[in-house]
Design an enzyme around this catalytic site. Structure first.
Site, PDB file in Angstrom:
ATOM      1  N   HIS A  67      -3.950  15.862 -45.277  1.00 34.63           N
ATOM      2  CA  HIS A  67      -2.910  15.719 -44.273  1.00 34.63           C
ATOM      3  C   HIS A  67      -2.380  14.290 -44.169  1.00 34.63           C
ATOM      4  O   HIS A  67      -1.579  14.012 -43.278  1.00 34.63           O
ATOM      5  CB  HIS A  67      -3.456  16.137 -42.910  1.00 34.63           C
ATOM      6  CG  HIS A  67      -4.526  15.197 -42.431  1.00 34.63           C
ATOM      7  ND1 HIS A  67      -5.773  15.173 -42.984  1.00 34.63           N
ATOM      8  CD2 HIS A  67      -4.504  14.229 -41.498  1.00 34.63           C
ATOM      9  CE1 HIS A  67      -6.490  14.239 -42.392  1.00 34.63           C
ATOM     10  NE2 HIS A  67      -5.742  13.640 -41.489  1.00 34.63           N
ATOM     11  N   HIS A 116       1.405  10.063 -42.649  1.00 37.88           N
ATOM     12  CA  HIS A 116       0.541  11.009 -41.932  1.00 37.88           C
ATOM     13  C   HIS A 116       1.351  12.265 -41.649  1.00 37.88           C
ATOM     14  O   HIS A 116       2.380  12.204 -40.982  1.00 37.88           O
ATOM     15  CB  HIS A 116       0.058  10.368 -40.626  1.00 37.88           C
ATOM     16  CG  HIS A 116      -1.262  10.886 -40.160  1.00 37.88           C
ATOM     17  ND1 HIS A 116      -1.406  12.102 -39.543  1.00 37.88           N
ATOM     18  CD2 HIS A 116      -2.512  10.361 -40.258  1.00 37.88           C
ATOM     19  CE1 HIS A 116      -2.698  12.291 -39.242  1.00 37.88           C
ATOM     20  NE2 HIS A 116      -3.389  11.255 -39.675  1.00 37.88           N
TER      21      HIS A 116
END
Lengths: 154, 78
Positions: A61, A76
């Site tokens: 992620h 992110h």
């Protein structure tokens, strides 16, 4: 690097959003560096590397790319998405791999992240940079994946 | 060169006995503790933390991009 500015490309397509609007104090208070965020468009897509460099950190992620001059950019994908433990994220790279700006790094779907209860917004952070060193695309504008998002001078 | 931060951070979290789980996540340590009230925020900041977020027994320590490496070093101390 001296003189020329580094160009940081957008890892995703979407709407440029102020970092202060990211619902996570680590990013909104620029605890690890200044930057900008992109509210991604829905639909399955690949997030791409924002700069040429080496992947120093890779999670499903989130990832960090360090340029040869040491300047590193953190991408992110969504907030608190670590809790998804990689589900819905498809890594195309491994830690230590060299990547070019625009190269696919992770496949994901922001709509699926939202459906799972997380904010899919994508902070793009110039790690350890000074705020004054960055010029960001104007908030509210649309960027395509790979478009110029930040310029970073020393 | 020995890095003292993992030991300092662990001590500020109340020591190995107080740690249920610790995990590095890009820029922060996600720590699940037995008792969140004993966390020494000043000591964490002194050890280099940029910020500390507490939510009961879950404490996030923002340490920057070396979080993954620091978390591994703390695991070794547990």
């Amino acid at each position: 690097m001296t003189g020329a500015a580094r160009v940081v490309c957008s890892p995703v397509g979407g709407t440029v959003t102020a970092l202060a609007d990211v619902p996570d104090p680590v990013f909104s208070q620029a605890m690890v560096g200044p930057g900008i965020a992109v509210e991604p468009r829905d639909g399955h897509a690949d997030a791409v590397s924002p700069i040429d460099g080496t992947l120093t950190t890779v999670h499903a992620h989130a990832f960090v790319v360090a340029g040869d001059d040491g300047a590193a950019v953190l991408v992110h994908l969504g907030i608190d998405t670590v809790k998804q433990q990689g589900e819905g994220f498809t890594l195309h790279v491994v830690k230590g791999e060299r990547v070019r700006a625009g190269q696919p790094v992770v496949g994901w779907d922001p709509a699926a992240v939202r459906a799972a209860g997380y904010a899919p917004i994508v902070p793009v952070i110039a790690l350890d940079a000074q705020q004054e060193a960055l010029r960001a695309a104007e908030t509210g504008t649309e960027v395509a994946v790979g478009d110029e998002l930040l310029t970073w001078n020393d | 060169m020995a890095d003292e931060r993992p030991g300092q951070i662990l001590a500020a979290l109340g020591g190995a006995d107080n740690v249920v789980e610790i995990e590095g996540c890009i820029t922060r340590l996600r720590c699940e503790l037995e008792d969140g009230s004993v966390v020494d925020e000043a000591a964490l900041k002194q050890a280099g933390a940029h910020g500390v977020m507490k939510s009961g027994a879950v404490v996030q320590v923002v340490v920057g991009p070396e979080a993954d490496a620091i978390a591994e070093d703390i695991q070794d101390l547990l």
